[in-house]
Design a protein around this motif. Sequence first.
Motif, PDB file in Angstrom:
ATOM      1  N   LEU A 319       0.905  -1.210  -0.126  1.00 28.78           N
ATOM      2  CA  LEU A 319       0.028  -0.109   0.128  1.00 28.78           C
ATOM      3  C   LEU A 319       0.907   1.219  -0.019  1.00 28.78           C
ATOM      4  CD1 LEU A 319      -2.664  -1.158   2.595  1.00 28.78           C
ATOM      5  CD2 LEU A 319      -2.779  -1.288   0.093  1.00 28.78           C
ATOM      6  N   SER A 320       0.278   2.365  -0.178  1.00 31.90           N
ATOM      7  CA  SER A 320       1.024   3.632  -0.248  1.00 31.90           C
ATOM      8  C   SER A 320       1.634   4.071   1.116  1.00 31.90           C
ATOM      9  CB  SER A 320       0.111   4.644  -0.853  1.00 31.90           C
ATOM     10  OG  SER A 320      -0.951   4.939  -0.068  1.00 31.90           O
ATOM     11  N   ASN A 321       1.191   3.495   2.167  1.00 36.05           N
ATOM     12  CA  ASN A 321       1.990   3.912   3.555  1.00 36.05           C
ATOM     13  C   ASN A 321       2.946   2.757   3.727  1.00 36.05           C
ATOM     14  OD1 ASN A 321       0.218   1.678   3.828  1.00 36.05           O
ATOM     15  ND2 ASN A 321      -0.775   2.483   5.676  1.00 36.05           N
ATOM     16  N   ASN A 322       3.325   1.981   2.822  1.00 38.92           N
ATOM     17  CA  ASN A 322       4.397   0.994   2.890  1.00 38.92           C
ATOM     18  C   ASN A 322       4.092  -0.456   3.452  1.00 38.92           C
ATOM     19  OD1 ASN A 322       6.421   1.974   1.090  1.00 38.92           O
ATOM     20  ND2 ASN A 322       7.042   3.527   2.777  1.00 38.92           N
ATOM     21  N   GLN A 323       2.782  -0.391   3.853  1.00 42.83           N
ATOM     22  CA  GLN A 323       2.289  -1.722   4.704  1.00 42.83           C
ATOM     23  C   GLN A 323       1.971  -2.645   3.487  1.00 42.83           C
ATOM     24  OE1 GLN A 323      -0.964  -0.601   7.053  1.00 42.83           O
ATOM     25  NE2 GLN A 323       0.215   0.197   8.684  1.00 42.83           N
ATOM     26  N   GLU A 324       2.112  -4.028   3.916  1.00 46.38           N
ATOM     27  CA  GLU A 324       1.816  -4.889   3.016  1.00 46.38           C
ATOM     28  C   GLU A 324       0.835  -5.911   3.340  1.00 46.38           C
ATOM     29  OE1 GLU A 324       5.286  -7.385   1.761  1.00 46.38           O
ATOM     30  OE2 GLU A 324       6.191  -5.495   0.829  1.00 46.38           O
ATOM     31  N   GLY A 325      -0.046  -6.497   2.548  1.00 44.82           N
ATOM     32  CA  GLY A 325      -1.223  -7.359   2.879  1.00 44.82           C
ATOM     33  C   GLY A 325      -1.640  -8.274   1.731  1.00 44.82           C
ATOM     34  N   GLU A 326      -2.766  -8.852   1.884  1.00 45.32           N
ATOM     35  CA  GLU A 326      -3.197  -9.773   0.717  1.00 45.32           C
ATOM     36  C   GLU A 326      -4.607  -9.316   0.669  1.00 45.32           C
ATOM     37  OE1 GLU A 326      -2.834 -13.879   1.511  1.00 45.32           O
ATOM     38  OE2 GLU A 326      -4.469 -13.652   3.063  1.00 45.32           O
TER      39      GLU A 326
END
Length: 367
Positions: A319-326
Amino acid sequence: MRVHPSQLVPGCMVLKDVMGQTNHPIIEKNTVIKPIHITVLHKFLIEEIDVGPKLASGEVFKPEEYIEEEESEEAKNTPVRGITSFADQYLDAVQAYKSMFKNWQAGSSIDISKVRKTIVPLIHEALKDKSQVFMLHHYSTKENYFYHHSIAVGLLSSIIAKQMNFSQGEIIQIGLTGFLSDAGMSKIEERIMKKRGPLTSREFEEVKKHPTYSYRLLEKIPVLKNEVRIGVLQHHERRDGSGYPIGIAEDKLHPYGKIVAVSDMYHAMTSERIYKTKKSPFKVIEEMMQDQFGKFDHKVVQAFIDSMTNFSTGTKVKLSNNQEGEIVFIEAKTPTRPMVRLFHNNEIIHLKNYRDLFIEEIVSNPS
């Protein structure tokens, strides 16, 4: 290949996130190395970094110096890792285009046989795995943006054409249209092309002539289809008549030009340019969705969106805040704003409720 930071040169392409004593990468995968990155790597005492065998310019990377320490047996037996075959071919094409463009600047005519040998095999590869094409904006730098742009626009245009069910022959022709659309920039003063600040009104009026120059370069090539020439001429025209060089509107726009127009804008807005910073691909898509009814053909824009947002459950994203997910759920009406489970806390968020947050990049697709 794995090298020490002291071996890097500007233009090296990072193949793998570089982690320090931090929760987030200090340098992310696909970054094009600049002097500031080398300084950061030294400050974080990073010993090795994975980079590709070619620079972003397409030139072969030759390490500045070799690490004096003897390699371990494990390192010696580790296969050399390079960038993907597609990326390698892409960078070769960028280098070839750069060479052709300089010849056009010197007054040479367009060698259509050489053009086809450069772009057609790459189009075939792109159509096998279109996800690779949506990563190309990472490879261009401010200095080499222009040469990357023409290759990328050709590939993106061919992908849109495929999504719109054009025949295989027309897909190639549309790819050629994108590739050749900016050939006329070779007739624009190089000072204007390399200007680091905003263009004056006179300079911009000169740049607006480049589709006409491109058309004239192609005019006397008998083996080239007329549809390609028209598409090249019209790739900066808009449905509402606000484009250039003629200012024609919807009823006179050719499908080839409409497709290249969308590809051209997307790559320009997602790439680092001399006078503008790049935007997230998904942010650009949202802007295109909002603008499509006024300037761009909505069928072309929708085909582009369908190509790029063909997610499936389990797709890993950043994501644009550098967090990752699925991705865990996708609504058909808002394909760029699915529900995402964050890795760091397992929270599920629906991006349509977070307008300032968006997908920055696809990390990986589920196997």
